[in-house]
Motif scaffolding. Structure first.
Motif, PDB file in Angstrom:
ATOM      1  N   PRO A  12    -124.790  45.259 -29.130  1.00  0.00           N
ATOM      2  CA  PRO A  12    -124.442  46.338 -30.041  1.00  0.00           C
ATOM      3  C   PRO A  12    -124.621  47.730 -29.430  1.00  0.00           C
ATOM      4  N   THR A  13    -125.438  47.856 -28.391  1.00  0.00           N
ATOM      5  CA  THR A  13    -125.659  49.155 -27.756  1.00  0.00           C
ATOM      6  C   THR A  13    -124.711  49.407 -26.590  1.00  0.00           C
ATOM      7  N   SER A  14    -123.788  48.493 -26.347  1.00  0.00           N
ATOM      8  CA  SER A  14    -122.849  48.635 -25.236  1.00  0.00           C
ATOM      9  C   SER A  14    -121.869  49.776 -25.494  1.00  0.00           C
ATOM     10  N   PRO A  15    -121.564  50.574 -24.462  1.00  0.00           N
ATOM     11  CA  PRO A  15    -120.586  51.646 -24.637  1.00  0.00           C
ATOM     12  C   PRO A  15    -119.141  51.132 -24.628  1.00  0.00           C
ATOM     13  N   PHE A  16    -118.951  49.859 -24.344  1.00  0.00           N
ATOM     14  CA  PHE A  16    -117.619  49.268 -24.280  1.00  0.00           C
ATOM     15  C   PHE A  16    -117.292  48.563 -25.589  1.00  0.00           C
ATOM     16  N   ALA A  17    -116.030  48.507 -25.915  1.00  0.00           N
ATOM     17  CA  ALA A  17    -115.592  47.855 -27.147  1.00  0.00           C
ATOM     18  C   ALA A  17    -115.803  46.342 -27.044  1.00  0.00           C
ATOM     19  N   ALA A  18    -116.046  45.729 -28.195  1.00  0.00           N
ATOM     20  CA  ALA A  18    -116.217  44.285 -28.240  1.00  0.00           C
ATOM     21  C   ALA A  18    -114.887  43.617 -27.905  1.00  0.00           C
ATOM     22  N   PRO A  19    -114.909  42.482 -27.178  1.00  0.00           N
ATOM     23  CA  PRO A  19    -113.658  41.793 -26.854  1.00  0.00           C
ATOM     24  C   PRO A  19    -112.979  41.282 -28.124  1.00  0.00           C
ATOM     25  N   VAL A  20    -111.668  41.380 -28.143  1.00  0.00           N
ATOM     26  CA  VAL A  20    -110.896  40.952 -29.300  1.00  0.00           C
ATOM     27  C   VAL A  20    -110.326  39.568 -29.017  1.00  0.00           C
ATOM     28  N   VAL A  21    -110.591  38.630 -29.924  1.00  0.00           N
ATOM     29  CA  VAL A  21    -110.067  37.274 -29.792  1.00  0.00           C
ATOM     30  C   VAL A  21    -108.779  37.203 -30.601  1.00  0.00           C
ATOM     31  N   PRO A  22    -107.628  36.896 -29.951  1.00  0.00           N
ATOM     32  CA  PRO A  22    -106.376  36.852 -30.697  1.00  0.00           C
ATOM     33  C   PRO A  22    -106.361  35.704 -31.700  1.00  0.00           C
ATOM     34  N   VAL A  23    -105.800  35.960 -32.874  1.00  0.00           N
ATOM     35  CA  VAL A  23    -105.680  34.942 -33.913  1.00  0.00           C
ATOM     36  C   VAL A  23    -104.434  34.116 -33.624  1.00  0.00           C
ATOM     37  N   ALA A  24    -104.587  32.803 -33.664  1.00  0.00           N
ATOM     38  CA  ALA A  24    -103.454  31.915 -33.368  1.00  0.00           C
ATOM     39  C   ALA A  24    -102.421  31.981 -34.485  1.00  0.00           C
ATOM     40  N   LYS A  25    -101.152  32.097 -34.108  1.00  0.00           N
ATOM     41  CA  LYS A  25    -100.066  32.091 -35.077  1.00  0.00           C
ATOM     42  C   LYS A  25     -99.859  30.665 -35.548  1.00  0.00           C
ATOM     43  N   GLU A  26     -99.285  30.515 -36.741  1.00  0.00           N
ATOM     44  CA  GLU A  26     -99.058  29.182 -37.286  1.00  0.00           C
ATOM     45  C   GLU A  26     -97.565  28.867 -37.298  1.00  0.00           C
ATOM     46  N   PHE A  27     -97.224  27.702 -36.778  1.00  0.00           N
ATOM     47  CA  PHE A  27     -95.856  27.218 -36.755  1.00  0.00           C
ATOM     48  C   PHE A  27     -95.857  25.797 -37.301  1.00  0.00           C
ATOM     49  N   SER A  28     -94.707  25.342 -37.761  1.00  0.00           N
ATOM     50  CA  SER A  28     -94.596  23.962 -38.225  1.00  0.00           C
ATOM     51  C   SER A  28     -93.375  23.298 -37.584  1.00  0.00           C
ATOM     52  N   LEU A  29     -93.322  22.004 -37.702  1.00  0.00           N
ATOM     53  CA  LEU A  29     -92.249  21.211 -37.114  1.00  0.00           C
ATOM     54  C   LEU A  29     -90.893  21.688 -37.637  1.00  0.00           C
ATOM     55  N   GLY A  30     -89.957  21.930 -36.731  1.00  0.00           N
ATOM     56  CA  GLY A  30     -88.617  22.349 -37.105  1.00  0.00           C
ATOM     57  C   GLY A  30     -88.408  23.854 -37.149  1.00  0.00           C
ATOM     58  N   ASP A  31     -89.473  24.643 -37.005  1.00  0.00           N
ATOM     59  CA  ASP A  31     -89.332  26.101 -37.015  1.00  0.00           C
ATOM     60  C   ASP A  31     -88.494  26.569 -35.836  1.00  0.00           C
ATOM     61  N   ARG A  32     -87.623  27.550 -36.074  1.00  0.00           N
ATOM     62  CA  ARG A  32     -86.876  28.202 -35.000  1.00  0.00           C
ATOM     63  C   ARG A  32     -87.736  29.334 -34.486  1.00  0.00           C
ATOM     64  N   VAL A  33     -87.868  29.446 -33.169  1.00  0.00           N
ATOM     65  CA  VAL A  33     -88.745  30.439 -32.559  1.00  0.00           C
ATOM     66  C   VAL A  33     -88.041  31.151 -31.413  1.00  0.00           C
ATOM     67  N   THR A  34     -88.619  32.269 -31.021  1.00  0.00           N
ATOM     68  CA  THR A  34     -88.175  32.962 -29.824  1.00  0.00           C
ATOM     69  C   THR A  34     -89.400  33.162 -28.940  1.00  0.00           C
ATOM     70  N   HIS A  35     -89.209  32.974 -27.636  1.00  0.00           N
ATOM     71  CA  HIS A  35     -90.299  33.102 -26.671  1.00  0.00           C
ATOM     72  C   HIS A  35     -89.898  34.164 -25.653  1.00  0.00           C
ATOM     73  N   ASP A  36     -90.860  34.988 -25.245  1.00  0.00           N
ATOM     74  CA  ASP A  36     -90.572  36.078 -24.307  1.00  0.00           C
ATOM     75  C   ASP A  36     -89.981  35.594 -22.989  1.00  0.00           C
ATOM     76  N   GLN A  37     -90.382  34.424 -22.523  1.00  0.00           N
ATOM     77  CA  GLN A  37     -89.919  33.926 -21.227  1.00  0.00           C
ATOM     78  C   GLN A  37     -88.772  32.934 -21.354  1.00  0.00           C
ATOM     79  N   PHE A  38     -88.825  32.033 -22.343  1.00  0.00           N
ATOM     80  CA  PHE A  38     -87.867  30.934 -22.431  1.00  0.00           C
ATOM     81  C   PHE A  38     -86.706  31.183 -23.387  1.00  0.00           C
ATOM     82  N   GLY A  39     -86.812  32.144 -24.300  1.00  0.00           N
ATOM     83  CA  GLY A  39     -85.731  32.442 -25.231  1.00  0.00           C
ATOM     84  C   GLY A  39     -85.858  31.714 -26.552  1.00  0.00           C
ATOM     85  N   LEU A  40     -84.696  31.334 -27.124  1.00  0.00           N
ATOM     86  CA  LEU A  40     -84.660  30.686 -28.439  1.00  0.00           C
ATOM     87  C   LEU A  40     -84.952  29.199 -28.326  1.00  0.00           C
TER      88      LEU A  40
END
Length: 73
Positions: A12-40
């Motif tokens: 708590p006395t650290s001058p640096f910000a606490a590390p942020v843990v990303p929250v996992a997104k939720e997807f289900s079977l059959g969802d259409r998605v887009t990916h930054d590297q692979f596309g649709l």
């Protein structure tokens, strides 16, 4: 073989910000998605909390959680 180390705790006395843990997104079977590297693509397999198997047409890829580069359409 070495044991994986535990994450460092934030003081708590650290001058640096606490590390942020990303929250996992939720997807289900059959969802259409887009990916930054692979596309649709379409979710064709689900490993709860671990990974998603996505069909991008020309290839299939196993995308690991927290899916930061993938969004639902």
């Amino acid at each position: 073989m070495t044991k994986p180390s535990a994450p460092r705790r934030h003081l708590p006395t650290s001058p640096f910000a606490a590390p942020v843990v990303p929250v996992a997104k939720e997807f289900s079977l059959g969802d259409r998605v887009t990916h930054d590297q692979f596309g649709l693509g379409t979710i064709i397999g689900v490993e709860e909390g671990i990974a998603m198997l996505v069909d991008f047409g020309s290839r299939q890829a196993r995308i690991l959680s927290p899916y930061t580069r993938m969004d639902r359409l």
